[in-house]
Design a protein around this motif. Structure first.
Motif, mmCIF file in Angstrom:
data_model
loop_
_atom_site.group_PDB
_atom_site.id
_atom_site.type_symbol
_atom_site.label_atom_id
_atom_site.label_comp_id
_atom_site.label_asym_id
_atom_site.label_seq_id
_atom_site.Cartn_x
_atom_site.Cartn_y
_atom_site.Cartn_z
ATOM 1 N N THR A 1 -1.847 8.799 3.419
ATOM 2 C CA THR A 1 -1.700 7.339 3.365
ATOM 3 C C THR A 1 -0.240 6.943 3.540
ATOM 4 O OG1 THR A 1 -3.614 7.118 1.922
ATOM 5 C CG2 THR A 1 -2.057 5.280 1.957
ATOM 6 N N VAL A 2 0.655 7.671 2.864
ATOM 7 C CA VAL A 2 2.081 7.374 2.990
ATOM 8 C C VAL A 2 2.530 7.516 4.438
ATOM 9 C CG1 VAL A 2 4.394 8.224 2.418
ATOM 10 C CG2 VAL A 2 2.698 7.907 0.611
ATOM 11 N N ARG A 3 2.121 8.612 5.054
ATOM 12 C CA ARG A 3 2.513 8.823 6.455
ATOM 13 C C ARG A 3 1.978 7.726 7.369
ATOM 14 N NH1 ARG A 3 1.267 15.364 6.674
ATOM 15 N NH2 ARG A 3 3.221 16.048 5.676
ATOM 16 N N ARG A 4 0.700 7.386 7.144
ATOM 17 C CA ARG A 4 0.089 6.351 7.979
ATOM 18 C C ARG A 4 0.796 5.003 7.796
ATOM 19 N NH1 ARG A 4 -4.597 6.828 6.168
ATOM 20 N NH2 ARG A 4 -4.605 5.070 4.702
ATOM 21 N N GLU A 5 1.069 4.637 6.558
ATOM 22 C CA GLU A 5 1.700 3.346 6.292
ATOM 23 C C GLU A 5 3.126 3.306 6.814
ATOM 24 O OE1 GLU A 5 0.031 0.907 5.443
ATOM 25 O OE2 GLU A 5 -1.783 1.943 4.830
ATOM 26 N N LEU A 6 3.844 4.433 6.698
ATOM 27 C CA LEU A 6 5.199 4.471 7.240
ATOM 28 C C LEU A 6 5.187 4.238 8.748
ATOM 29 C CD1 LEU A 6 6.817 7.453 5.277
ATOM 30 C CD2 LEU A 6 7.556 5.063 5.242
ATOM 31 N N GLY A 7 4.252 4.888 9.450
ATOM 32 C CA GLY A 7 4.144 4.695 10.897
ATOM 33 C C GLY A 7 3.777 3.262 11.248
ATOM 34 N N ALA A 8 2.822 2.699 10.500
ATOM 35 C CA ALA A 8 2.378 1.325 10.786
ATOM 36 C C ALA A 8 3.500 0.330 10.521
ATOM 37 C CB ALA A 8 1.155 0.987 9.931
ATOM 38 N N GLU B 1 -8.317 20.445 -8.728
ATOM 39 C CA GLU B 1 -8.598 20.539 -7.297
ATOM 40 C C GLU B 1 -8.914 19.164 -6.716
ATOM 41 O OE1 GLU B 1 -11.553 22.954 -4.221
ATOM 42 O OE2 GLU B 1 -11.709 23.239 -6.386
ATOM 43 N N LYS B 2 -9.691 18.414 -7.467
ATOM 44 C CA LYS B 2 -9.988 17.053 -7.016
ATOM 45 C C LYS B 2 -8.707 16.220 -6.965
ATOM 46 C CE LYS B 2 -14.753 16.991 -8.731
ATOM 47 N NZ LYS B 2 -15.705 16.373 -9.681
ATOM 48 N N ALA B 3 -7.874 16.413 -7.997
ATOM 49 C CA ALA B 3 -6.600 15.695 -8.005
ATOM 50 C C ALA B 3 -5.747 16.082 -6.804
ATOM 51 C CB ALA B 3 -5.853 15.971 -9.310
ATOM 52 N N GLY B 4 -5.822 17.367 -6.440
ATOM 53 C CA GLY B 4 -5.084 17.818 -5.258
ATOM 54 C C GLY B 4 -5.583 17.160 -3.992
ATOM 55 N N ASP B 5 -6.906 16.982 -3.905
ATOM 56 C CA ASP B 5 -7.459 16.278 -2.751
ATOM 57 C C ASP B 5 -6.948 14.841 -2.696
ATOM 58 O OD1 ASP B 5 -8.832 18.532 -2.026
ATOM 59 O OD2 ASP B 5 -10.720 17.910 -2.983
ATOM 60 N N ARG B 6 -6.932 14.224 -3.886
ATOM 61 C CA ARG B 6 -6.431 12.849 -3.933
ATOM 62 C C ARG B 6 -4.952 12.808 -3.548
ATOM 63 N NH1 ARG B 6 -9.690 12.620 -8.604
ATOM 64 N NH2 ARG B 6 -7.884 12.923 -9.971
ATOM 65 N N GLN B 7 -4.203 13.823 -3.955
ATOM 66 C CA GLN B 7 -2.792 13.882 -3.617
ATOM 67 C C GLN B 7 -2.599 14.034 -2.111
ATOM 68 O OE1 GLN B 7 -0.701 16.910 -5.748
ATOM 69 N NE2 GLN B 7 1.321 16.354 -4.930
ATOM 70 N N ALA B 8 -3.426 14.887 -1.499
ATOM 71 C CA ALA B 8 -3.343 15.046 -0.047
ATOM 72 C C ALA B 8 -3.682 13.747 0.670
ATOM 73 C CB ALA B 8 -4.287 16.158 0.404
ATOM 74 N N THR B 9 -4.668 13.023 0.125
ATOM 75 C CA THR B 9 -5.028 11.720 0.705
ATOM 76 C C THR B 9 -3.873 10.749 0.568
ATOM 77 O OG1 THR B 9 -7.365 12.067 0.199
ATOM 78 C CG2 THR B 9 -6.645 9.794 0.569
ATOM 79 N N ARG C 1 0.825 -1.206 0.000
ATOM 80 C CA ARG C 1 0.000 0.000 0.000
ATOM 81 C C ARG C 1 0.866 1.266 0.000
ATOM 82 N NH1 ARG C 1 -3.735 -2.935 3.512
ATOM 83 N NH2 ARG C 1 -2.863 -1.977 5.385
ATOM 84 N N LEU C 2 1.969 1.228 0.724
ATOM 85 C CA LEU C 2 2.881 2.361 0.742
ATOM 86 C C LEU C 2 3.456 2.618 -0.655
ATOM 87 C CD1 LEU C 2 4.626 4.493 2.198
ATOM 88 C CD2 LEU C 2 6.256 2.652 2.720
ATOM 89 N N ASN C 3 3.850 1.550 -1.319
ATOM 90 C CA ASN C 3 4.415 1.703 -2.665
ATOM 91 C C ASN C 3 3.372 2.250 -3.643
ATOM 92 O OD1 ASN C 3 6.914 0.777 -1.834
ATOM 93 N ND2 ASN C 3 6.459 -1.365 -2.353
ATOM 94 N N ASP C 4 2.117 1.805 -3.508
ATOM 95 C CA ASP C 4 1.053 2.336 -4.383
ATOM 96 C C ASP C 4 0.856 3.831 -4.137
ATOM 97 O OD1 ASP C 4 0.671 -0.166 -5.425
ATOM 98 O OD2 ASP C 4 -1.048 -0.657 -4.147
ATOM 99 N N ALA C 5 0.864 4.243 -2.855
ATOM 100 C CA ALA C 5 0.691 5.667 -2.539
ATOM 101 C C ALA C 5 1.869 6.483 -3.057
ATOM 102 C CB ALA C 5 0.541 5.847 -1.033
ATOM 103 N N ARG C 6 3.045 5.952 -2.957
ATOM 104 C CA ARG C 6 4.217 6.646 -3.474
ATOM 105 C C ARG C 6 4.148 6.791 -4.995
ATOM 106 N NH1 ARG C 6 8.960 3.768 0.208
ATOM 107 N NH2 ARG C 6 9.046 5.369 1.839
ATOM 108 N N ASP C 7 3.695 5.724 -5.664
ATOM 109 C CA ASP C 7 3.559 5.793 -7.125
ATOM 110 C C ASP C 7 2.561 6.874 -7.520
ATOM 111 O OD1 ASP C 7 5.378 3.766 -7.379
ATOM 112 O OD2 ASP C 7 3.872 2.180 -7.643
#
Length: 368
Positions: free
Chosen positions: A150-157, A138-146, A94-100
């Protein structure tokens, strides 16, 4: 004038002194030889060998239960470690997908030139098209923020999972080391028992085997095929007459009856230390498998099985109860009534029916 004391001449000449010393040494050696022979350990009798072998088997049984407990803990630690490792792998994907996704967004932004949105609105030849694209951006920006969250959450987990995995791995290695220690103890006790038995003559070994067989022989009423015309076993009839059996045991399909039926089907199979079937069992492996066949899950070791149900006194034993022996709770059998049990005795002795009086009784538990 001082008086001079004459030296006393030796009573023995040089040769006499040597002769006396030789005789003294010979006498001392003879005395030592006879004393040593008098204090040498005599050849052990069959009774002494049997007592020592029985003690070694008891100690091996206790070590086997410790081995079983360590193995159970090692299996649990290994399973937990595998679960953590699998979860870490899923989180990493999941982290790799978010990074991609973040990489794709960054590349798109770079290709667009990274101009200020107001400047791009002024320069565009089609404001309507630009505004439509801006809404999409703008929608893409929202997805980018998400994706960033996700990256931060997965790194912590993943960091937490790695810490937990390290702890589980340390525990696993500790349990595996305990497994090796207990296995060494068991094999050492069994090897010592075999060495003692090998010192017996053929005649002494025959007497030892005969005494062991006589001690472990079931009473005639406890034979598996000892049934009356109605199909009730003699041991069950004995329990009925003494008021010791629960009525539910006589009901076909009851859990206790199912456990006993399973145990009877294992009669004659070998004792194998650390085994839970189906070709061989140790004592707690047999009782665990018997009650599993009846739909009841028991822990692995004798010292945990004794706490798996309701404690009962010896006078209130009923078929299906677990009966335990020795002060260390190192042996268990399945009570079948009439003072008899089915148990896996020790290496070299197959699963059999035996009296519960043959070992020091330590307690009983009713399960199911």
């Amino acid at each position: 004038m001082a008086a001079h004391r004459k030296s006393t001449p030796s009573l023995l000449g040089g040769q006499a002194v040597r002769t006396a010393a030789t005789l003294a040494l010979a006498s001392a050696a003879t005395t030592t030889l006879f004393e040593g022979a008098g204090h040498a350990d005599p050849r052990p009798t069959t009774a002494r060998v049997k007592a020592r072998v029985d003690r070694l088997y008891e100690e091996a049984g206790a070590a086997t239960e410790r081995y079983n407990g360590a193995k159970e803990k090692a299996d649990e630690a290994r399973a937990a470690f595998d679960r953590l490792r699998d979860e870490a792998a899923r989180r990493t994907r999941r982290l790799n997908d978010a990074r991609d996704a973040l990489g794709s967004a960054a590349a798109a932004q770079y290709r667009s030139g990274g101009l200020d949105p107001t400047v791009r609105l002024v320069l565009t030849s089609d404001p309507d098209q630009y505004l439509a694209r801006a809404a999409f951006a703008e929608k893409a920006g929202d997805r980018q923020a998400t994706a960033i969250r996700t990256v931060r959450r997965e790194l912590g987990a993943i960091g937490q999972l790695r810490g937990e995995s390290a702890e589980r791995l340390t525990a696993l290695r500790g349990h595996e080391a305990e497994l090796r220690r207990q296995k060494t103890t068991v094999l050492g006790k069994l090897r010592a028992a075999r060495t003692l038995l090998a010192r017996l003559t053929a005649e002494e070994r025959a007497r030892y085997e005969a005494a062991t067989a006589a001690r472990n022989a079931p009473a005639p009423s406890a034979r598996p095929d000892a049934t009356n015309a109605s199909g009730a076993s003699a041991s069950t009839r004995a329990d009925r007459s003494s008021g010791g059996a629960r009525a539910s045991v006589d009901v076909p399909g009851s859990r206790a009856a199912q456990a006993i039926s399973f145990a009877r089907a294992q009669l004659g199979k070998p004792y194998v230390w650390g085994a839970t079937g189906p070709s061989g069992y140790d004592c707690s492996g047999l009782t665990q498998a018997a009650w599993r066949a009846a739909g009841v899950s028991l822990p692995r070791t004798t010292y945990t099985q004794i706490n798996a149900g309701q404690r009962v006194s010896r006078s209130r034993l009923a078929p299906g109860d677990l009966v335990f022996f020795y002060s260390g709770i190192s042996h268990v059998g399945l009570y079948i009534g009439g003072g008899q049990m089915i148990h896996a005795p020790r290496p070299g002795a197959p699963i059999r029916i035996a009296p519960i009086d043959e070992m020091p009784f330590a307690g009983a538990t009713r399960v199911g």
